[in-house]
Write a protein that holds these residues in place. Structure first.
Motif, PDB file in Angstrom:
ATOM      1  N   LYS A 159       1.519   0.036   2.266  1.00 51.25           N
ATOM      2  CA  LYS A 159       2.538   0.612   1.387  1.00 51.25           C
ATOM      3  C   LYS A 159       2.339   0.146  -0.047  1.00 51.25           C
ATOM      4  N   GLU A 160       2.008  -1.126  -0.178  1.00 51.17           N
ATOM      5  CA  GLU A 160       1.754  -1.719  -1.498  1.00 51.17           C
ATOM      6  C   GLU A 160       0.477  -1.160  -2.116  1.00 51.17           C
ATOM      7  N   LEU A 161      -0.549  -0.910  -1.297  1.00 50.85           N
ATOM      8  CA  LEU A 161      -1.854  -0.489  -1.803  1.00 50.85           C
ATOM      9  C   LEU A 161      -1.930   0.998  -2.134  1.00 50.85           C
ATOM     10  N   LEU A 162      -1.099   1.809  -1.496  1.00 52.70           N
ATOM     11  CA  LEU A 162      -1.233   3.256  -1.662  1.00 52.70           C
ATOM     12  C   LEU A 162      -1.197   3.703  -3.134  1.00 52.70           C
ATOM     13  N   PRO A 163      -0.255   3.223  -3.951  1.00 50.36           N
ATOM     14  CA  PRO A 163      -0.272   3.636  -5.371  1.00 50.36           C
ATOM     15  C   PRO A 163      -1.530   3.173  -6.103  1.00 50.36           C
ATOM     16  N   VAL A 164      -2.042   1.996  -5.732  1.00 53.56           N
ATOM     17  CA  VAL A 164      -3.252   1.452  -6.363  1.00 53.56           C
ATOM     18  C   VAL A 164      -4.467   2.320  -6.019  1.00 53.56           C
ATOM     19  N   LEU A 165      -4.499   2.802  -4.779  1.00 54.07           N
ATOM     20  CA  LEU A 165      -5.654   3.553  -4.287  1.00 54.07           C
ATOM     21  C   LEU A 165      -5.511   5.061  -4.476  1.00 54.07           C
ATOM     22  N   LYS A 166      -4.360   5.504  -4.960  1.00 55.16           N
ATOM     23  CA  LYS A 166      -4.112   6.937  -5.104  1.00 55.16           C
ATOM     24  C   LYS A 166      -5.202   7.667  -5.895  1.00 55.16           C
TER      25      LYS A 166
END
Length: 281
Positions: free
Chosen positions: A204-211
């Motif tokens: 959940k934390e990584l999804l915006p970073v990896l978007k």
């Protein structure tokens, strides 16, 4: 997983059973075994099915012997596959003789020989060599749509019409690029970034970073689907374990996008299903 009537009940059941036999092999003396070798960029998987095409044993190992779908450490790849072969033979009490393997779609002229040589060098006789998304569909059993295999180094696409593959493609971008972004954003060594992304509690934390990387993968999919009438995208491959990746791809492509509960082992199980020779004397 179910969405608008789409289910992966058989696929999910098969993968869950494979996860169980990785820890506890079924040693009931099957008359034949079917073996699949999946040489991934981030992970090498060996899957063994019994005479009824049910999971009997399996092993996987994170490794850095393949990059962007190409074998870069030939000796290391042979060693890893041979070690897993011997480990599974000891557990099953027989010699595994035959195996199928797979390659990223469209790379047969570049690397099919290397993949064959690795599998043969590990002590198998190779019985089939097919592209990864097509192998995955031996488990998914999609009649119409696009099977997209997002691995560590590449994104492979197979478009199916009436159960037949009509188009295949492969481009470099996958989980390795996730790890590079995480490494830069968090100041972690690459290996630690790899391990960090594998923990579902971080997704959940990584999804915006990896978007941005997921959006790039979406643009690759869009480009290759252009001119084809595709009603659904079906995701497999370890990189697709990222929670929420399907939602971004669906939004960017405008095509309903689905994935099994655990997309990581779908392709190696499909490869094993494509092994049609007896694998145990």
């Amino acid at each position: 997983m179910s969405k608008e009537g789409i289910t992966f009940e058989e696929c999910d059941s098969l993968v869950k059973e494979f996860e169980r036999v990785v820890k506890n092999p079924v040693t009931n003396g099957s008359s034949v075994y079917y073996t699949g070798v999946d040489l991934g960029t981030a992970c090498v998987v060996v899957a063994v099915l019994d005479e009824n095409f049910k999971p009997a044993a399996g092993a996987y190992r994170y490794a850095d012997v393949v990059r962007d779908g190409m074998v870069v450490d030939y000796i290391g790849a042979i060693r890893i596959v041979r070690e897993m072969k011997e480990e599974l033979e000891e557990k099953l009490g027989c010699e595994l003789l035959y195996a199928a393997a797979a390659i990223p779609p469209g790379t047969d002229e570049l690397d099919s020989g290397a993949i064959k040589n690795v599998v043969q060098g590990a002590g198998f006789e190779i019985t089939a060599l097919l592209d990864e998304p097509t192998a995955a569909n031996a488990v998914l059993k999609i009649k119409n749509g696009a099977v997209v295999d997002i691995g560590g180094g590449t994104t492979g696409i197979s478009i199916l019409k009436d159960g037949k593959v009509v188009y295949v493609a492969d481009e470099a971008t996958g989980g390795t690029h996730f790890s590079l972004v995480i490494s830069g954003a968090y100041g972690l060594p690459f290996g630690e970034a790899e391990r960090y992304k594998r923990d579902p509690s971080h997704h959940k934390e990584l999804l915006p970073v990896l978007k941005p990387v997921v959006e790039k993968i979406s643009s690759i999919i869009n480009r290759h689907l252009e001119g084809h009438q595709v009603e659904g995208i079906y995701l497999v491959g370890g990189t697709c374990c990222l929670a929420g990746i399907e939602d971004i791809i669906e939004k960017r492509t405008g095509i309903p996008t689905y994935k099994p509960d655990n997309p990581m082992f779908v392709t190696p199980l499909g490869i094993a299903r494509s092994c049609t020779q007896e694998a145990c004397e």
